[in-house]
Design a protein around this motif. Sequence first.
Motif, PDB file in Angstrom:
ATOM      1  N   ARG A  49       0.818  -1.211   0.000  1.00  0.00           N
ATOM      2  CA  ARG A  49       0.000   0.000   0.000  1.00  0.00           C
ATOM      3  C   ARG A  49       0.853   1.262   0.000  1.00  0.00           C
ATOM      4  N   ARG A  50       2.115   1.145   0.375  1.00  0.00           N
ATOM      5  CA  ARG A  50       2.985   2.320   0.387  1.00  0.00           C
ATOM      6  C   ARG A  50       3.222   2.875  -1.009  1.00  0.00           C
ATOM      7  N   LEU A  51       2.954   2.059  -2.042  1.00  0.00           N
ATOM      8  CA  LEU A  51       3.147   2.510  -3.410  1.00  0.00           C
ATOM      9  C   LEU A  51       1.903   3.171  -4.002  1.00  0.00           C
ATOM     10  N   ILE A  52       0.774   3.054  -3.305  1.00  0.00           N
ATOM     11  CA  ILE A  52      -0.474   3.568  -3.865  1.00  0.00           C
ATOM     12  C   ILE A  52      -0.419   5.077  -4.051  1.00  0.00           C
ATOM     13  N   LEU A  53      -0.023   5.800  -3.026  1.00  0.00           N
ATOM     14  CA  LEU A  53       0.027   7.264  -3.135  1.00  0.00           C
ATOM     15  C   LEU A  53       1.042   7.725  -4.182  1.00  0.00           C
ATOM     16  N   PRO A  54       2.287   7.184  -4.179  1.00  0.00           N
ATOM     17  CA  PRO A  54       3.222   7.588  -5.240  1.00  0.00           C
ATOM     18  C   PRO A  54       2.695   7.299  -6.644  1.00  0.00           C
ATOM     19  N   LEU A  55       1.972   6.180  -6.810  1.00  0.00           N
ATOM     20  CA  LEU A  55       1.420   5.848  -8.115  1.00  0.00           C
ATOM     21  C   LEU A  55       0.356   6.859  -8.541  1.00  0.00           C
ATOM     22  N   LEU A  56      -0.498   7.243  -7.610  1.00  0.00           N
ATOM     23  CA  LEU A  56      -1.521   8.236  -7.924  1.00  0.00           C
ATOM     24  C   LEU A  56      -0.894   9.591  -8.245  1.00  0.00           C
ATOM     25  N   VAL A  57       0.135   9.960  -7.477  1.00  0.00           N
ATOM     26  CA  VAL A  57       0.787  11.257  -7.691  1.00  0.00           C
ATOM     27  C   VAL A  57       1.491  11.285  -9.039  1.00  0.00           C
ATOM     28  N   ILE A  58       2.266  10.219  -9.346  1.00  0.00           N
ATOM     29  CA  ILE A  58       3.001  10.205 -10.614  1.00  0.00           C
ATOM     30  C   ILE A  58       2.027  10.184 -11.793  1.00  0.00           C
ATOM     31  N   SER A  59       0.878   9.529 -11.599  1.00  0.00           N
ATOM     32  CA  SER A  59      -0.102   9.473 -12.678  1.00  0.00           C
ATOM     33  C   SER A  59      -0.748  10.830 -12.907  1.00  0.00           C
ATOM     34  N   GLY A  96      10.898  10.559 -22.369  1.00  0.00           N
ATOM     35  CA  GLY A  96      10.970  11.836 -21.671  1.00  0.00           C
ATOM     36  C   GLY A  96      10.504  11.722 -20.233  1.00  0.00           C
ATOM     37  N   LEU A  97       9.375  11.034 -20.025  1.00  0.00           N
ATOM     38  CA  LEU A  97       8.850  10.861 -18.672  1.00  0.00           C
ATOM     39  C   LEU A  97       9.725   9.914 -17.854  1.00  0.00           C
ATOM     40  N   PHE A  98      10.308   8.923 -18.505  1.00  0.00           N
ATOM     41  CA  PHE A  98      11.181   7.974 -17.824  1.00  0.00           C
ATOM     42  C   PHE A  98      12.391   8.674 -17.197  1.00  0.00           C
ATOM     43  N   PHE A  99      12.943   9.639 -17.907  1.00  0.00           N
ATOM     44  CA  PHE A  99      14.114  10.350 -17.397  1.00  0.00           C
ATOM     45  C   PHE A  99      13.736  11.515 -16.484  1.00  0.00           C
ATOM     46  N   LEU A 100      12.496  12.018 -16.592  1.00  0.00           N
ATOM     47  CA  LEU A 100      12.063  13.140 -15.764  1.00  0.00           C
ATOM     48  C   LEU A 100      11.759  12.726 -14.332  1.00  0.00           C
ATOM     49  N   PHE A 101      10.996  11.652 -14.145  1.00  0.00           N
ATOM     50  CA  PHE A 101      10.471  11.346 -12.822  1.00  0.00           C
ATOM     51  C   PHE A 101      11.520  10.938 -11.788  1.00  0.00           C
ATOM     52  N   PRO A 102      12.610  10.249 -12.145  1.00  0.00           N
ATOM     53  CA  PRO A 102      13.646  10.016 -11.132  1.00  0.00           C
ATOM     54  C   PRO A 102      14.232  11.324 -10.594  1.00  0.00           C
ATOM     55  N   ILE A 103      14.308  12.341 -11.441  1.00  0.00           N
ATOM     56  CA  ILE A 103      14.800  13.651 -11.001  1.00  0.00           C
ATOM     57  C   ILE A 103      13.859  14.243  -9.953  1.00  0.00           C
ATOM     58  N   LEU A 104      12.553  13.926 -10.079  1.00  0.00           N
ATOM     59  CA  LEU A 104      11.557  14.432  -9.133  1.00  0.00           C
ATOM     60  C   LEU A 104      11.470  13.584  -7.877  1.00  0.00           C
ATOM     61  N   GLY A 105      12.296  12.517  -7.801  1.00  0.00           N
ATOM     62  CA  GLY A 105      12.389  11.727  -6.578  1.00  0.00           C
ATOM     63  C   GLY A 105      11.508  10.494  -6.504  1.00  0.00           C
ATOM     64  N   PHE A 106      10.906  10.076  -7.616  1.00  0.00           N
ATOM     65  CA  PHE A 106      10.046   8.893  -7.591  1.00  0.00           C
ATOM     66  C   PHE A 106      10.878   7.607  -7.605  1.00  0.00           C
ATOM     67  N   ASP A 107      10.336   6.590  -6.941  1.00  0.00           N
ATOM     68  CA  ASP A 107      10.994   5.281  -6.877  1.00  0.00           C
ATOM     69  C   ASP A 107      11.115   4.681  -8.275  1.00  0.00           C
ATOM     70  N   PRO A 108      12.259   4.065  -8.613  1.00  0.00           N
ATOM     71  CA  PRO A 108      12.447   3.497  -9.960  1.00  0.00           C
ATOM     72  C   PRO A 108      11.368   2.483 -10.342  1.00  0.00           C
ATOM     73  N   TYR A 109      10.903   1.684  -9.381  1.00  0.00           N
ATOM     74  CA  TYR A 109       9.871   0.692  -9.675  1.00  0.00           C
ATOM     75  C   TYR A 109       8.577   1.376 -10.123  1.00  0.00           C
ATOM     76  N   VAL A 110       8.199   2.449  -9.420  1.00  0.00           N
ATOM     77  CA  VAL A 110       7.004   3.216  -9.778  1.00  0.00           C
ATOM     78  C   VAL A 110       7.187   3.859 -11.152  1.00  0.00           C
ATOM     79  N   VAL A 111       8.376   4.416 -11.395  1.00  0.00           N
ATOM     80  CA  VAL A 111       8.671   5.062 -12.676  1.00  0.00           C
ATOM     81  C   VAL A 111       8.586   4.052 -13.819  1.00  0.00           C
ATOM     82  N   ASN A 112       9.131   2.846 -13.606  1.00  0.00           N
ATOM     83  CA  ASN A 112       9.142   1.830 -14.658  1.00  0.00           C
ATOM     84  C   ASN A 112       7.726   1.397 -15.041  1.00  0.00           C
TER      85      ASN A 112
END
Length: 303
Positions: A57-67, A235-251
């Motif tokens: 469940r710890r990934l739910i909020l990051p997933l919603l935010v990144i989306s 573009g999004l793949f390289f952007l989101f790690p810069i914003l601090g998102f977990d690589p698994y969520v980004v992938n």
Amino acid sequence: MFEVMMTLFAIVIVGYVAGRLGYMGGEFDKRLSSLVINITCPALILSSAMTGDLPDRRLILPLLVISFITYIILTGIAFFLPRYLTKKRDEEGIVGFALMFGNVGFMGYPVVASIFGYQAVFYAAVLNVVNTLAVFTVGTILIVGKLDDGKRFQKKVLYSTPMLSAYLAMLIVALGIDNIPGVVSQPLTMIGNITVPAALLIIGSSMSQLSLRTMLGNRTVYSATLFRLILIPLGLFFLFPILGFDPYVVNINTVVIAMPVATYGTILCLKYNRDTTLITEVTLITTILSMITLPLLTLLFSK
């Protein structure tokens, strides 16, 4: 994953044959599209949130935010970039839809499962909540556009069955409800399972109305395909790690965004009496080429 993509494409071919033989097309396609939008797709959305034991469940909020961030960016792209990809103003909304929306619910789930494992389907479903909100709001605006017959985006789409099911699915996820009775979840799952083949059959049937020359696409189609399958996901793949998102969520988010054009584009064009030629072309071309681009993305994840 290649087998998954081939299986889905095979259903498109069946739809094409059915259209050529007269089993599909015209009024039948419109009615089937309405069935998918108003009944089977809402069932699919709800069933995706009824997966039993919830994953991390710890990934739910990051997933919603990144989306949410993803679709804010894609909305800007959808309204700005098409004017440079097509010379026809009446095509800009359809090109924008193609740039913004990938085939998350229909093809995203099996592809995500083949790359990250079955548990990741739940995470794709979380991402799909925001996608669904965007499809039936921004997506409808893009498809309807400024038509001469006075049709405009109507607020009632916010209370349509797909939107209501998206709200309910989000609530289920937020509250962590994982004990929904099988008498509820299983019928919804069975009805929802109709969505994928039905939508792909509609795409194939729409293809059957096109000439071979038209199906080969044009500059606009291939320009949109380049952005849809390669430039935007990277573009999004390289952007989101810069914003601090977990690589698994980004992938996972990258795979979802790298899907071929959403079949909802064709369905919405039928619903609002728009010409389906361009959206069908770009859906077809992106579906074929995604068999190459998606496996290449997985090589990027392994590094």
